[in-house]
Design a protein around this motif. Structure first.
Motif, PDB file in Angstrom:
ATOM      1  N   ARG A 175       1.471  64.461 102.150  1.00  0.00           N
ATOM      2  CA  ARG A 175       1.186  65.843 101.751  1.00  0.00           C
ATOM      3  C   ARG A 175       1.289  66.774 102.961  1.00  0.00           C
ATOM      4  O   ARG A 175       1.873  67.863 102.896  1.00  0.00           O
ATOM      5  CB  ARG A 175      -0.201  65.940 101.099  1.00  0.00           C
ATOM      6  N   HIS A 176       0.731  66.338 104.084  1.00  0.00           N
ATOM      7  CA  HIS A 176       0.810  67.150 105.303  1.00  0.00           C
ATOM      8  C   HIS A 176       2.261  67.272 105.768  1.00  0.00           C
ATOM      9  O   HIS A 176       2.702  68.374 106.162  1.00  0.00           O
ATOM     10  CB  HIS A 176      -0.039  66.515 106.404  1.00  0.00           C
ATOM     11  N   PHE A 177       2.995  66.160 105.715  1.00  0.00           N
ATOM     12  CA  PHE A 177       4.405  66.163 106.098  1.00  0.00           C
ATOM     13  C   PHE A 177       5.179  67.204 105.303  1.00  0.00           C
ATOM     14  O   PHE A 177       5.945  68.004 105.874  1.00  0.00           O
ATOM     15  CB  PHE A 177       4.984  64.767 105.874  1.00  0.00           C
ATOM     16  N   PHE A 178       5.008  67.213 103.998  1.00  0.00           N
ATOM     17  CA  PHE A 178       5.753  68.158 103.166  1.00  0.00           C
ATOM     18  C   PHE A 178       5.319  69.600 103.421  1.00  0.00           C
ATOM     19  O   PHE A 178       6.151  70.516 103.405  1.00  0.00           O
ATOM     20  CB  PHE A 178       5.598  67.801 101.689  1.00  0.00           C
ATOM     21  N   ARG A 179       4.031  69.807 103.644  1.00  0.00           N
ATOM     22  CA  ARG A 179       3.571  71.159 103.965  1.00  0.00           C
ATOM     23  C   ARG A 179       4.266  71.695 105.217  1.00  0.00           C
ATOM     24  O   ARG A 179       4.614  72.875 105.294  1.00  0.00           O
ATOM     25  CB  ARG A 179       2.051  71.177 104.178  1.00  0.00           C
ATOM     26  N   MET A 180       4.459  70.840 106.200  1.00  0.00           N
ATOM     27  CA  MET A 180       5.072  71.257 107.458  1.00  0.00           C
ATOM     28  C   MET A 180       6.596  71.329 107.378  1.00  0.00           C
ATOM     29  O   MET A 180       7.214  72.236 107.933  1.00  0.00           O
ATOM     30  CB  MET A 180       4.684  70.281 108.586  1.00  0.00           C
ATOM     31  N   ARG A 181       7.216  70.391 106.675  1.00  0.00           N
ATOM     32  CA  ARG A 181       8.656  70.200 106.789  1.00  0.00           C
ATOM     33  C   ARG A 181       9.491  70.735 105.629  1.00  0.00           C
ATOM     34  O   ARG A 181      10.714  70.818 105.747  1.00  0.00           O
ATOM     35  CB  ARG A 181       8.960  68.714 107.001  1.00  0.00           C
ATOM     36  N   VAL A 182       8.835  71.104 104.512  1.00  0.00           N
ATOM     37  CA  VAL A 182       9.562  71.785 103.439  1.00  0.00           C
ATOM     38  C   VAL A 182       9.410  73.294 103.592  1.00  0.00           C
ATOM     39  O   VAL A 182      10.153  74.073 102.994  1.00  0.00           O
ATOM     40  CB  VAL A 182       9.088  71.307 102.046  1.00  0.00           C
ATOM     41  N   ASP A 183       8.491  73.703 104.390  1.00  0.00           N
ATOM     42  CA  ASP A 183       8.227  75.123 104.628  1.00  0.00           C
ATOM     43  C   ASP A 183       9.502  75.836 105.101  1.00  0.00           C
ATOM     44  O   ASP A 183      10.342  75.251 105.796  1.00  0.00           O
ATOM     45  CB  ASP A 183       7.129  75.257 105.688  1.00  0.00           C
ATOM     46  N   PHE A 208      -0.240  64.025  92.577  1.00  0.00           N
ATOM     47  CA  PHE A 208      -0.463  63.996  94.022  1.00  0.00           C
ATOM     48  C   PHE A 208       0.356  65.047  94.780  1.00  0.00           C
ATOM     49  O   PHE A 208       0.009  65.391  95.910  1.00  0.00           O
ATOM     50  CB  PHE A 208      -0.118  62.613  94.583  1.00  0.00           C
ATOM     51  N   PHE A 209       1.439  65.551  94.160  1.00  0.00           N
ATOM     52  CA  PHE A 209       2.339  66.412  94.929  1.00  0.00           C
ATOM     53  C   PHE A 209       2.773  67.701  94.235  1.00  0.00           C
ATOM     54  O   PHE A 209       3.170  68.653  94.921  1.00  0.00           O
ATOM     55  CB  PHE A 209       3.579  65.614  95.350  1.00  0.00           C
ATOM     56  N   ALA A 210       2.705  67.771  92.921  1.00  0.00           N
ATOM     57  CA  ALA A 210       3.228  68.951  92.222  1.00  0.00           C
ATOM     58  C   ALA A 210       2.509  70.234  92.634  1.00  0.00           C
ATOM     59  O   ALA A 210       3.113  71.317  92.654  1.00  0.00           O
ATOM     60  CB  ALA A 210       3.131  68.757  90.706  1.00  0.00           C
ATOM     61  N   ASP A 211       1.237  70.130  93.003  1.00  0.00           N
ATOM     62  CA  ASP A 211       0.475  71.327  93.381  1.00  0.00           C
ATOM     63  C   ASP A 211       0.988  71.972  94.670  1.00  0.00           C
ATOM     64  O   ASP A 211       0.728  73.151  94.926  1.00  0.00           O
ATOM     65  CB  ASP A 211      -1.004  71.003  93.537  1.00  0.00           C
ATOM     66  N   LEU A 212       1.732  71.213  95.477  1.00  0.00           N
ATOM     67  CA  LEU A 212       2.237  71.750  96.742  1.00  0.00           C
ATOM     68  C   LEU A 212       3.399  72.714  96.551  1.00  0.00           C
ATOM     69  O   LEU A 212       3.700  73.503  97.440  1.00  0.00           O
ATOM     70  CB  LEU A 212       2.681  70.616  97.659  1.00  0.00           C
ATOM     71  N   GLU A 213       4.063  72.640  95.412  1.00  0.00           N
ATOM     72  CA  GLU A 213       5.257  73.447  95.176  1.00  0.00           C
ATOM     73  C   GLU A 213       4.984  74.929  95.443  1.00  0.00           C
ATOM     74  O   GLU A 213       5.827  75.634  96.027  1.00  0.00           O
ATOM     75  CB  GLU A 213       5.755  73.267  93.746  1.00  0.00           C
ATOM     76  N   GLY A 214       3.840  75.416  95.050  1.00  0.00           N
ATOM     77  CA  GLY A 214       3.523  76.826  95.235  1.00  0.00           C
ATOM     78  C   GLY A 214       3.301  77.237  96.673  1.00  0.00           C
ATOM     79  O   GLY A 214       3.209  78.430  96.974  1.00  0.00           O
ATOM     80  N   GLU A 215       3.239  76.272  97.587  1.00  0.00           N
ATOM     81  CA  GLU A 215       2.988  76.583  98.998  1.00  0.00           C
ATOM     82  C   GLU A 215       4.276  76.829  99.768  1.00  0.00           C
ATOM     83  O   GLU A 215       4.240  77.296 100.897  1.00  0.00           O
ATOM     84  CB  GLU A 215       2.208  75.458  99.664  1.00  0.00           C
ATOM     85  N   PHE A 216       5.428  76.485  99.186  1.00  0.00           N
ATOM     86  CA  PHE A 216       6.681  76.592  99.917  1.00  0.00           C
ATOM     87  C   PHE A 216       7.371  77.935  99.644  1.00  0.00           C
ATOM     88  O   PHE A 216       7.286  78.452  98.563  1.00  0.00           O
ATOM     89  CB  PHE A 216       7.628  75.438  99.557  1.00  0.00           C
TER      90      PHE A 216
END
Length: 216
Positions: A175-183, A208-216
């Motif tokens: 989750r942290h990886f995607f927050r940093m690297r999909v940004d 586990f991951f769909a909620d991150l979509e809105g952060e990118f």
């Protein structure tokens, strides 16, 4: 010299159902609410954990991914902790032998940086890059022909050299990886493979991951 596109492959990932059951069973120990485990209860419970940022629970599950990318990108990947890494070694791999097609392989610069090869400026940049890769291959082979070992000759290999790296992280670290690297601020080639991995994770492990979509 061969030019290829980067890619992502899942090496080890348990089924969604098994991961849900495992994380729910472990997470409910914290609240001693094991008696509330029921059909369909896991996703809601885990979603609540993530909403409350109680992410330590999901550290109990890990996933292994093979990234095929350039070596410059792997320098960014290996900055992430906690993780385990196994990478193709230029110390021991001799790209002048049949096993590697007697050539080096590089990751296409144009795709990662979204070059328009019909644009004069982008085409000129790409042509210079191609020439630099060909020169690197030529000098690499010359060193080997003079008796240099692969670990000596690798000093002239470019960042664009294709490499494979297997990365194992727990779900929280991913989750942290995607927050940093999909940004959007991430390096374009780093973001390219991170986004591909994220889309797989989001499809296979949505809670586990769909909620991150809105952060990118």
């Amino acid at each position: 010299m061969r030019v290829i596109q980067p890619s992502v492959e899942i090496i080890d990932m348990d089924s969604y159902e098994n991961i849900l059951k495992k994380i729910e069973k472990i997470g409910r120990v914290c609240y001693k609410s094991e008696g509330r485990i029921a059909e369909g209860s896991a996703e809601k419970f885990i979603k609540n954990l993530l909403t409350r940022q109680h992410e330590s629970v999901i550290e109990h599950e890990s996933i292994s991914v093979r990234f095929t990318c350039d070596r410059g990108v792997t320098h960014e990947i290996v900055r992430h902790r906690i993780a385990s890494y196994s990478q193709e070694s230029t110390r021991y791999c001799n790209y002048a032998v049949d096993k590697f097609g007697n050539e080096i392989t590089v990751i296409d610069l144009a795709t990662g940086f979204k070059y328009d090869l019909n644009d004069e400026k982008d085409k000129a940049k790409y042509d210079i890059w191609t020439k630099a890769m060909e020169d690197a291959e030529k000098h690499y082979f010359e060193l080997l022909e003079l008796g240099a070992t692969p670990e000596e000759a690798r000093s002239v290999l470019p960042n664009s050299l294709k490499t494979e790296i297997v990365v194992t992280m727990d779900l929280r670290s991913w989750r942290h990886f995607f927050r940093m690297r999909v940004d959007s601020h991430a390096h374009p080639q780093m973001r390219q493979v991170a986004r591909e991995a994220f889309d797989i994770f989001k499809e296979k492990l949505p809670v586990f991951f769909a909620d991150l979509e809105g952060e990118f």
